[in-house]
Design an enzyme around this catalytic site. Structure first.
Site, mmCIF file in Angstrom:
data_model
loop_
_atom_site.group_PDB
_atom_site.id
_atom_site.type_symbol
_atom_site.label_atom_id
_atom_site.label_comp_id
_atom_site.label_asym_id
_atom_site.label_seq_id
_atom_site.Cartn_x
_atom_site.Cartn_y
_atom_site.Cartn_z
ATOM 1 N N ASP A 139 0.865 -1.178 0.000
ATOM 2 C CA ASP A 139 0.000 0.000 0.000
ATOM 3 C C ASP A 139 0.909 1.238 0.000
ATOM 4 O OD1 ASP A 139 -2.486 1.378 0.239
ATOM 5 O OD2 ASP A 139 -2.287 1.433 2.400
ATOM 6 N N ASP A 169 -7.564 -8.358 6.108
ATOM 7 C CA ASP A 169 -8.617 -8.181 7.107
ATOM 8 C C ASP A 169 -9.123 -6.759 7.206
ATOM 9 O OD1 ASP A 169 -6.208 -7.082 8.350
ATOM 10 O OD2 ASP A 169 -7.357 -7.063 10.211
#
Ligand code: IMP
Length: 178
Positions: free
Chosen positions: A101, A157
């Site tokens: 990311d 998650d």
């Protein structure tokens, strides 16, 4: 759980087919090098298992834990637990991550690992959000490039949930905006 997804972006079949391709590249590149795969917990555990099942050359595996996320936001502070790693001197290390990311987590881990005398260090990430990058980091082995959206499943998650989904999908914003 599937009802919490806005849409499925990658089916289990698409993911496993791509993971096999990544493993085939690694088999070619690391022949005779006894690579050490280091999975970044917890997100990479399913990817790491699927990848290593398809690696056919001798190799070793280890895990490292790191965290920087709370909910859908990075905290900017990365902590990595390297205590349980084997001696990395002269090792060809492949760091296995669920998603690249901002790159802050992996760039911190890469600094720590390369200071341990690794012979080589490459990144293998299932997902990559290049538009979010805040570092120079690039993955040598990348499963899928995706736009900026918060995804879950296949190890990824939201507040520890959805890791067990066999596919990957975009989480409905109302789930984390509640
Ligand atoms: P980075 O340090 O910003 O590159 O963040 C890497 C970590 O953030 C990953 O290992 C994930 O745990 C988490 N992360 C980043 N984007 C997502 C996402 O879309 N869904 C779930 N977790 C994510």
């Amino acid at each position: 759980m599937l009802q919490d997804l806005l849409m499925i972006t990658h089916t289990e079949e698409q993911i496993t087919a791509r993971v096999r391709e990544l493993a085939a590249e690694i088999n070619r590149d690391y022949e005779g090098k006894n690579p050490l795969f280091i999975g970044v917990l917890k997100g990479a555990y399913i990817f790491m298992a699927e990848l290593c099942k398809n690696v056919t050359i001798p190799c070793e595996m280890a895990f490292i834990s790191a965290s920087s996320y709370k909910g859908t936001q990075t905290t900017g502070t990365v902590s990595a637990n390297t205590d349980k790693l084997p001696d990395l001197t002269g090792r060809h290390v492949v760091l296995v991550e669920d998603i690249l990311d901002t790159g802050l987590t992996l760039s911190h881990i890469c600094k720590v690992l390369s200071s341990c005398g690794t012979a080589s260090l490459e990144i293998c990430s299932l997902m990559d959000k290049p538009s979010r990058r805040k570092t120079e980091l690039t993955g040598k082995y990348v499963g899928f490039e995706i736009p900026d959206a918060f995804i879950v499943g296949y190890g990824l998650d939201y507040n520890e949930k959805y890791r067990n989904l066999p596919c990957v999908g975009i989480l409905k914003p109302e789930i984390y905006e509640k």
